[in-house]
Design a protein around this motif. Structure first.
Motif, PDB file in Angstrom:
ATOM      1  N   ILE A   1      -8.527  -8.331  -1.025  1.00  0.00           N
ATOM      2  CA  ILE A   1      -7.603  -7.201  -1.036  1.00  0.00           C
ATOM      3  C   ILE A   1      -6.699  -7.260   0.186  1.00  0.00           C
ATOM      4  N   LEU A   2      -7.290  -7.571   1.316  1.00  0.00           N
ATOM      5  CA  LEU A   2      -6.509  -7.626   2.553  1.00  0.00           C
ATOM      6  C   LEU A   2      -5.373  -8.637   2.439  1.00  0.00           C
ATOM      7  N   ASN A   3      -5.638  -9.722   1.703  1.00  0.00           N
ATOM      8  CA  ASN A   3      -4.595 -10.727   1.525  1.00  0.00           C
ATOM      9  C   ASN A   3      -3.432 -10.201   0.702  1.00  0.00           C
ATOM     10  N   LYS A   4      -3.742  -9.214  -0.152  1.00  0.00           N
ATOM     11  CA  LYS A   4      -2.683  -8.682  -1.016  1.00  0.00           C
ATOM     12  C   LYS A   4      -1.765  -7.726  -0.268  1.00  0.00           C
ATOM     13  N   LEU A   5      -2.221  -7.227   0.870  1.00  0.00           N
ATOM     14  CA  LEU A   5      -1.363  -6.338   1.643  1.00  0.00           C
ATOM     15  C   LEU A   5      -0.175  -7.136   2.177  1.00  0.00           C
ATOM     16  N   ASP A   6       0.993  -6.529   2.080  1.00  0.00           N
ATOM     17  CA  ASP A   6       2.215  -7.240   2.457  1.00  0.00           C
ATOM     18  C   ASP A   6       2.529  -7.037   3.940  1.00  0.00           C
ATOM     19  N   LYS A   7       2.654  -8.139   4.647  1.00  0.00           N
ATOM     20  CA  LYS A   7       2.944  -8.057   6.092  1.00  0.00           C
ATOM     21  C   LYS A   7       4.259  -7.310   6.348  1.00  0.00           C
ATOM     22  N   ALA A   8       5.185  -7.449   5.413  1.00  0.00           N
ATOM     23  CA  ALA A   8       6.496  -6.817   5.598  1.00  0.00           C
ATOM     24  C   ALA A   8       6.376  -5.300   5.695  1.00  0.00           C
ATOM     25  N   PHE A   9       5.308  -4.748   5.134  1.00  0.00           N
ATOM     26  CA  PHE A   9       5.155  -3.286   5.127  1.00  0.00           C
ATOM     27  C   PHE A   9       4.129  -2.797   6.139  1.00  0.00           C
ATOM     28  N   GLU A  10       3.703  -3.673   7.024  1.00  0.00           N
ATOM     29  CA  GLU A  10       2.759  -3.258   8.060  1.00  0.00           C
ATOM     30  C   GLU A  10       3.406  -2.236   8.989  1.00  0.00           C
TER      31      GLU A  10
ATOM     32  N   VAL B   1       8.754  -4.801  -6.691  1.00  0.00           N
ATOM     33  CA  VAL B   1       7.476  -5.378  -7.127  1.00  0.00           C
ATOM     34  C   VAL B   1       6.524  -5.496  -5.946  1.00  0.00           C
ATOM     35  N   ALA B   2       7.043  -6.009  -4.826  1.00  0.00           N
ATOM     36  CA  ALA B   2       6.211  -6.206  -3.635  1.00  0.00           C
ATOM     37  C   ALA B   2       5.652  -4.878  -3.133  1.00  0.00           C
ATOM     38  N   PHE B   3       6.506  -3.842  -3.162  1.00  0.00           N
ATOM     39  CA  PHE B   3       6.074  -2.530  -2.672  1.00  0.00           C
ATOM     40  C   PHE B   3       4.975  -1.951  -3.554  1.00  0.00           C
ATOM     41  N   LYS B   4       5.161  -2.080  -4.858  1.00  0.00           N
ATOM     42  CA  LYS B   4       4.147  -1.560  -5.782  1.00  0.00           C
ATOM     43  C   LYS B   4       2.821  -2.283  -5.585  1.00  0.00           C
ATOM     44  N   GLN B   5       2.894  -3.607  -5.374  1.00  0.00           N
ATOM     45  CA  GLN B   5       1.663  -4.377  -5.145  1.00  0.00           C
ATOM     46  C   GLN B   5       0.973  -3.929  -3.860  1.00  0.00           C
ATOM     47  N   HIS B   6       1.798  -3.665  -2.851  1.00  0.00           N
ATOM     48  CA  HIS B   6       1.262  -3.222  -1.569  1.00  0.00           C
ATOM     49  C   HIS B   6       0.518  -1.892  -1.728  1.00  0.00           C
ATOM     50  N   ILE B   7       1.149  -0.961  -2.447  1.00  0.00           N
ATOM     51  CA  ILE B   7       0.523   0.348  -2.677  1.00  0.00           C
ATOM     52  C   ILE B   7      -0.777   0.173  -3.468  1.00  0.00           C
ATOM     53  N   ALA B   8      -0.717  -0.668  -4.498  1.00  0.00           N
ATOM     54  CA  ALA B   8      -1.912  -0.896  -5.313  1.00  0.00           C
ATOM     55  C   ALA B   8      -3.035  -1.449  -4.446  1.00  0.00           C
ATOM     56  N   ALA B   9      -2.683  -2.346  -3.527  1.00  0.00           N
ATOM     57  CA  ALA B   9      -3.687  -2.933  -2.643  1.00  0.00           C
ATOM     58  C   ALA B   9      -4.296  -1.883  -1.737  1.00  0.00           C
ATOM     59  N   ILE B  10      -3.445  -0.993  -1.212  1.00  0.00           N
ATOM     60  CA  ILE B  10      -3.952   0.093  -0.347  1.00  0.00           C
ATOM     61  C   ILE B  10      -4.907   0.969  -1.138  1.00  0.00           C
ATOM     62  N   GLU B  11      -4.506   1.313  -2.351  1.00  0.00           N
ATOM     63  CA  GLU B  11      -5.337   2.203  -3.162  1.00  0.00           C
ATOM     64  C   GLU B  11      -6.694   1.564  -3.469  1.00  0.00           C
ATOM     65  N   GLN B  12      -6.660   0.254  -3.728  1.00  0.00           N
ATOM     66  CA  GLN B  12      -7.903  -0.465  -3.992  1.00  0.00           C
ATOM     67  C   GLN B  12      -8.798  -0.432  -2.758  1.00  0.00           C
ATOM     68  N   LEU B  13      -8.147  -0.628  -1.637  1.00  0.00           N
ATOM     69  CA  LEU B  13      -8.866  -0.660  -0.363  1.00  0.00           C
ATOM     70  C   LEU B  13      -9.545   0.669  -0.079  1.00  0.00           C
ATOM     71  N   LEU B  14      -8.898   1.743  -0.498  1.00  0.00           N
ATOM     72  CA  LEU B  14      -9.405   3.086  -0.170  1.00  0.00           C
ATOM     73  C   LEU B  14     -10.489   3.539  -1.150  1.00  0.00           C
TER      74      LEU B  14
END
Lengths: 204, 96
Positions: free
Chosen positions: B4-13, B82-95
């Motif tokens: 999951i951590l890999n799916k987080l986008d560095k651009a949105f850190e 697309v990247a933003f949606k994936q980032h959000i999905a990754a955060i939600e999974q993480l939580l």
């Protein structure tokens, strides 16, 4: 770690709301608009029906001068309601540290104005042609449509208020002659109820 | 977890870049000053983050004129959305 992401999500939601919706709309402006509408309705009632004493169904036969007077009443009511609305809403915006006149406000007003102007003009045209009884149901319906349209750009609750106004307008269309009563319920009482609910919910 | 951590986008850190993308997701386009006010950042700060998002191919801009004043409008690209949606999905999974 988790806290950071929870914070991120909240931040995202807040920015999305602030950048696309006008959320400073004050509940008190709803209450004041409702009171103005009730005042206007009472004034119109006195003007139109002063010659008819009984409660219940009425023929609203308008003499020439009453028409001008009704337009005056409508104008004063709108100015008072709008004035208080702007006052309470700008006070609310100031308190939240937001600007009252920005891209969101413009978008909200434009989307509110399109159905409202269309309905207002239609009601005026019908009024001039003597279809007095249709004025109340039509203004309610078009106002409801305007609210449903504008709700995308402001508080989401405006949508259900709009739907109530539309239903009320449709019911009123079946009871021509009771227009003023429905009008007072829709613009007066519904506004006050919604205003109080919004005020409690958003502490505006 | 690592996945999951890999799916987080560095651009949105970064908070500012995350904010820019959030605003552009719900608005067709926004100009520089609106973004600046919305996020409460300085000109230079905003400009550098916009540049970095642009480099990732997540946003694009169009130069316009408002009268005679230049007015630059920014919008999210398909890739950015697309990247933003994936980032959000990754955060939600993480939580979860």
């Amino acid at each position: 770690m988790k806290e950071k992401y929870i914070e991120d999500l909240q931040e995202i939601k807040s920015i999305m709301n602030r950048s696309s919706r006008f959320i400073s709309l004050s509940g008190l402006s709803g209450v004041s608009a409702g009171l103005a509408a009730l005042g206007g309705a009472y004034w119109a009632y006195v003007t139109v029906y002063s010659s008819q004493m009984d409660l219940g169904y009425r023929m609203a036969a308008l003499p020439e001068n009453a028409f001008a007077q009704l337009m005056l009443i409508a104008g004063v009511t709108i100015v008072v309601a709008f004035g208080f609305g702007v006052y309470f809403t700008s006070r609310n915006a100031r308190r939240r540290g937001e600007k009252i006149w920005d891209a969101q406000t413009k978008r909200l007003l434009i989307n509110l104005a399109i159905p409202l102007a269309a309905g207002g003009l239609l009601a005026l045209i019908l009024l001039v042609h003597g279809f007095i009884g249709l004025a109340a149901p039509l203004t309610l319906i078009f106002y409801g449509l305007a609210l449903v349209n504008a709700s995308k750009y402001s508080l989401p609750e405006l949508r259900s208020l709009g739907i109530f106004e539309i239903c009320l307008g449709l019911i009123a269309a079946n009871f021509i002659g009771y227009g003023l009563v429905f009008w007072a319920i829709g613009f007066g009482i519904l506004h006050i109820i919604y205003g109080v609910l919004m005020h409690l919910k958003y502490k505006s | 977890m690592k996945n999951i951590l890999n799916k987080l986008d560095k651009a949105f850190e970064n908070k500012v870049r995350l904010g820019i993308m959030s605003a552009l997701m719900v608005n067709e386009q926004l100009d520089f000053n609106t973004l600046k006010e919305l996020l409460g950042v300085t000109d230079g700060n905003l400009a550098s983050h916009l540049k970095s998002l642009e480099k990732s191919g997540y946003t694009e801009f169009r130069k316009d004129f408002l009268g005679r004043k230049p007015n630059t409008k920014y919008k999210a690209t398909k890739k950015g959305e697309v990247a933003f949606k994936q980032h959000i999905a990754a955060i939600e999974q993480l939580l979860k």
